[in-house]
Design a protein around this motif. Sequence first.
Motif, PDB file in Angstrom:
ATOM      1  N   UNK A 116       0.837  -1.198   0.000  1.00 55.81           N
ATOM      2  CA  UNK A 116       0.000   0.000   0.000  1.00 55.81           C
ATOM      3  C   UNK A 116       0.870   1.246   0.000  1.00 55.81           C
ATOM      4  N   UNK A 117       0.379   2.294  -0.636  1.00 53.41           N
ATOM      5  CA  UNK A 117       0.988   3.616  -0.564  1.00 53.41           C
ATOM      6  C   UNK A 117      -0.093   4.625  -0.939  1.00 53.41           C
TER       7      UNK A 117
ATOM      8  N   UNK B  59       4.329  -4.205   7.907  1.00 58.89           N
ATOM      9  CA  UNK B  59       5.582  -3.461   8.012  1.00 58.89           C
ATOM     10  C   UNK B  59       5.407  -2.041   7.465  1.00 58.89           C
ATOM     11  N   UNK B  60       5.942  -1.048   8.188  1.00 58.48           N
ATOM     12  CA  UNK B  60       5.836   0.343   7.727  1.00 58.48           C
ATOM     13  C   UNK B  60       6.967   0.758   6.787  1.00 58.48           C
TER      14      UNK B  60
ATOM     15  N   UNK C  24       2.307   4.207   3.558  1.00 56.26           N
ATOM     16  CA  UNK C  24       2.943   2.990   3.062  1.00 56.26           C
ATOM     17  C   UNK C  24       2.764   1.855   4.075  1.00 56.26           C
ATOM     18  N   UNK C  25       2.469   0.669   3.551  1.00 49.33           N
ATOM     19  CA  UNK C  25       2.419  -0.528   4.384  1.00 49.33           C
ATOM     20  C   UNK C  25       2.641  -1.754   3.512  1.00 49.33           C
TER      21      UNK C  25
ATOM     22  N   UNK D 153      11.338 -11.232   3.234  1.00 43.85           N
ATOM     23  CA  UNK D 153       9.990 -11.766   2.988  1.00 43.85           C
ATOM     24  C   UNK D 153      10.046 -13.290   2.902  1.00 43.85           C
ATOM     25  N   UNK D 154      11.032 -13.820   2.193  1.00 47.93           N
ATOM     26  CA  UNK D 154      11.162 -15.277   2.055  1.00 47.93           C
ATOM     27  C   UNK D 154      11.375 -15.945   3.407  1.00 47.93           C
TER      28      UNK D 154
END
Length: 157
Positions: free
Chosen positions: A58-59, A124-125, A109-110, A133-134
Amino acid sequence: MNKVLSAVLASLMLSAPIAGQAQESGATVDDLSVDMIRSAETVTLEEFLWIKRPVVVFADSPADPRYVQQMQYLTSDLHALDLRDVVIITDTNPAERTPARTALRPRGFMLAIIDKDGGVKHRKPLPWDVREISRAIDKMPTRQQEIQERTDGLPRG
């Protein structure tokens, strides 16, 4: 795919080869991104239940430097994400109340990592690279079960 998302992806990818095995087969980032990167305007989180692991970015604008960096991170190793059944969902228009935005309620952002069971495992911000991530995905019980099932099916010798 909306015009903004297409423009961002085009500037990020430029048909760069994917690292690892996909590069050997001649696959490009474009090949995987067509199936892996979706706009939140065209999908719901429920459609991926037990099929894919949504990574939602998101942003408030596609020009947000954190969003640009996150998309660069993600497109740098789509193959590693594909191995983990990831689908990337992008949402850069807060005025558009997409189902993902309504469910996850980001502020600015998220990055959200959702498991196949529909549970939100991480929020996460700041941008995370594919390695982070992996690792987070590989610790999930459903991923552990997938790994175990794959190794159980291998012949011992």
